[in-house]
Design an enzyme around this catalytic site. Structure first.
Site: not given
Length: 591
Positions: A517-518
């Site tokens: 999710t970066h």
């Protein structure tokens, strides 16, 4: 006709980590702060209460704590010549929704960037020459330094009750920590978490290879703890439900547990949930925000006037709001002009699975979101990029956040996908395997960017955000190099079988498979308003009473998880608002 509400001092869009930090800091300054959150209100009780929260089907399949893609999503394509299509199922990344945002369902890995991550372009040019950087790579230096952010890194760790072991304190190397990290002003608030078997063996293998392993900085409390805001945390019980889930035990740091208890008691703090912000309203000059327009839970359009607007949504939607509101100039990769959408980047993540015989009890069902170990010998300035053949670095780490049948069970190479032999492999593998991850930096490129989609619209009639992204040769080489090092190290442990997933030349970014999710960039901070959307205080160059904290500000991504950096930058920006902007509203940096 929109209903107009009474003006407030500051309106904040989103109630995740950045929104909670900003609300705390601005109410500390005496401002009347209104937060608009598109999702529901959430708290440990009743939303994360046992036993309901430890439900793999609800958390990892039905995605209870994530945003509704039916209402708002992005479209994705690999290149400027492709047609983008909507992201309809949670795959590559997981935006949050509701109070706490992604800060409720994160794992808890809480890093500080390395000092050299802040001047990446200058450092690479100085070490290897300007020609070492590919022509289409758009990496930039951050306009702040590690030393300037150190007090804010330190404070955010104290707010989170982060568990770990310092490696350098006041310039002195300390045994047991990361000897390559930036100097700290003090030790972590809590000692490191206990190791699981895979982590214990990671230390053995890494040391045998000459590396310098240390505990992962984890915002998962190893002891009872009271943070600076007088919020109580309890020790982690290794339940294995961190990633995708809220914490039932007040053990994983989150806005819900670590900041919201203070805000909820303040009369000059107001929270409106199920409030979907549609746009930031600008005056006729387009250089001043007058507030925001949002849709409430009853479907009514509301205009909320405010002196100050702070965009604290998930980073993709910060960029989306800037684009649909006309804040700044949209980026155009063809002419290489504009700033909003520029320098989108991601995280280069791969895995090595190790399988052992039944005498090895790894017990993958237990877990702690960020517990484990890693090393930085292949990250930052420790890595000889010229010899390795790519820009950037990364970490190899042992982490066990918990596993289960719904989330998926790894099996050895050659195992069929169904049938009796698959069942046999599951039985033999589940309790007797673990994995090591390779997490690499991801550079930014001229053709990786965010824009408005010309075809698809969201449930509110706005163009969807369009993501143009694919893996470049630099990241493929980095993946292969780092995975080869992880495989080489893992052989020390003599596993029965091993599998790895290094990227291959010509392979494309797969949006259907979870990776990280970066997501980063798109509204980056910098020193030049022609190539950055925000100044060094996360203030819009174009609309000075708009601030935009979040991973959107990263010119590129480093080898670490971004949350620690996001929190520190938010405290940095909040300090500038309190001490400079409120005394003399206007640009804090002259263009």
């Amino acid at each position: 006709m929109a209903e107009t509400k009474k003006k407030v001092d500051a309106v904040i869009v989103g109630m995740g980590w950045t929104g909670a930090i900003m609300a705390k800091e601005l109410t500390d300054a005496g401002l009347h702060v209104l937060v608009l959150e598109r999702g529901a209100d959430r708290d440990t009780q009743p939303d994360f209460a046992y036993p309901r929260v430890v439900d793999e089907l609800e958390g990892s399949v039905h995605r209870r704590f994530l945003q509704s893609l039916a209402q708002e999503t992005v479209t994705v394509r690999h290149s400027v010549n492709d047609t983008a299509v909507p992201y309809r199922q949670m795959g590559s990344f997981k935006p949050g929704a509701g109070v706490g945002g992604a800060g409720s369902h994160w794992s808890g890995a809480h890093f500080r960037a390395l000092p050299e991550d802040f001047n990446l372009r200058s450092s690479v040019e100085q070490r290897y020459g300007k020609k070492f950087i590919p022509d289409d790579m758009t990496i930039e230096d951050f306009p702040v330094t590690y030393e300037e952010l150190e007090p804010h890194f330190d404070h955010f760790e104290k707010v989170c009750g982060t568990s770990g072991k310092a490696g350098v304190i006041n310039g002195k190397v300390v045994e047991g920590g990361n000897p390559f990290e930036g100097s700290r002003s003090g030790e972590f608030p809590l000692p490191a978490n206990p190791d699981y078997l895979g982590s214990e063996w990671f230390y053995k293998a890494a040391k045998e290879m000459g590396y310098h392993p240390y505990p992962i900085p984890a915002a998962n409390a190893s002891r009872p703890y009271v943070n600076p805001y007088n919020c109580q945390m309890g020790p982690c019980n290794f339940c294995g439900f961190c990633s995708d889930y809220g914490c039932l035990n007040y053990s994983k740091a989150s806005p819900n547990a670590c900041i919201m208890p203070v805000l909820r008691q303040r009369g000059h703090f107001e929270l409106r949930t199920h409030a979907q912000v549609l746009k930031v309203n600008l005056d006729d000059s387009k250089t001043k925000a007058t507030g925001v327009t949002y849709m409430d839970a009853q479907g009514r359009e509301i205009e909320q006037p405010a002196d100050l607007v702070v965009l604290c949504a998930f980073m993709l939607y910060n960029v989306h709001l800037m684009l649909v509101s006309g804040i700044g100039t949209p980026y155009d990769p063809i002419s290489n002009t504009g700033t909003i959408g520029r320098n989108y980047s991601y995280q280069n993540l791969n895995r090595v699975n190790l399988f052992f015989d039944q005498s090895v009890q790894a017990n993958a069902f237990i877990g702690i979101g960020a517990g484990g170990a890693l090393f930085d010998d292949l990250n930052g300035k420790q890595l000889d990029n010229a010899a390795a053949g790519f820009v950037g670095g990364g970490v190899i780490w042992a982490r066990q956040p918990g596993s289960g049948p719904v989330r998926g069970i790894a099996t050895p190479p050659g195992t069929p996908g169904w049938g009796s032999n698959w069942k046999k492999a599951i039985k033999e593998s589940f309790r007797h395997s673990f994995y090591y991850e390779v997490q690499g930096a991801c550079m930014s490129y001229r053709d990786s960017y965010l824009s408005l989609d010309p075809t698809y619209k969201d449930a509110f009639g706005r163009p969807l955000l369009r993501m143009t992204f694919d893996w470049h040769d630099n990241e493929v080489r980095a993946s292969q190099f780092l995975v080869s090092k992880a495989v080489e190290m893992s052989k020390v442990l003599n596993p029965k079988a091993m599998s790895s997933d290094a990227k291959k030349p010509g392979g494309h970014y797969n949006v259907t498979q979870y990776q990280s999710t970066h997501v980063c960039g798109g509204a980056i901070m910098g020193t030049n308003p022609k190539t950055s959307a925000l100044n060094r205080y996360l203030q819009s160059w174009d609309v000075p009473n708009v601030f935009v904290p979040g991973a959107n500000a990263f010119p590129q991504n480093n080898g670490y998880n971004p949350t620690g950096m996001v929190g520190a930058l938010t405290y940095w920006a909040a300090k500038a608002i309190r001490e400079q902007y409120l005394k003399n509203p206007g640009p804090l940096v002259q263009a």
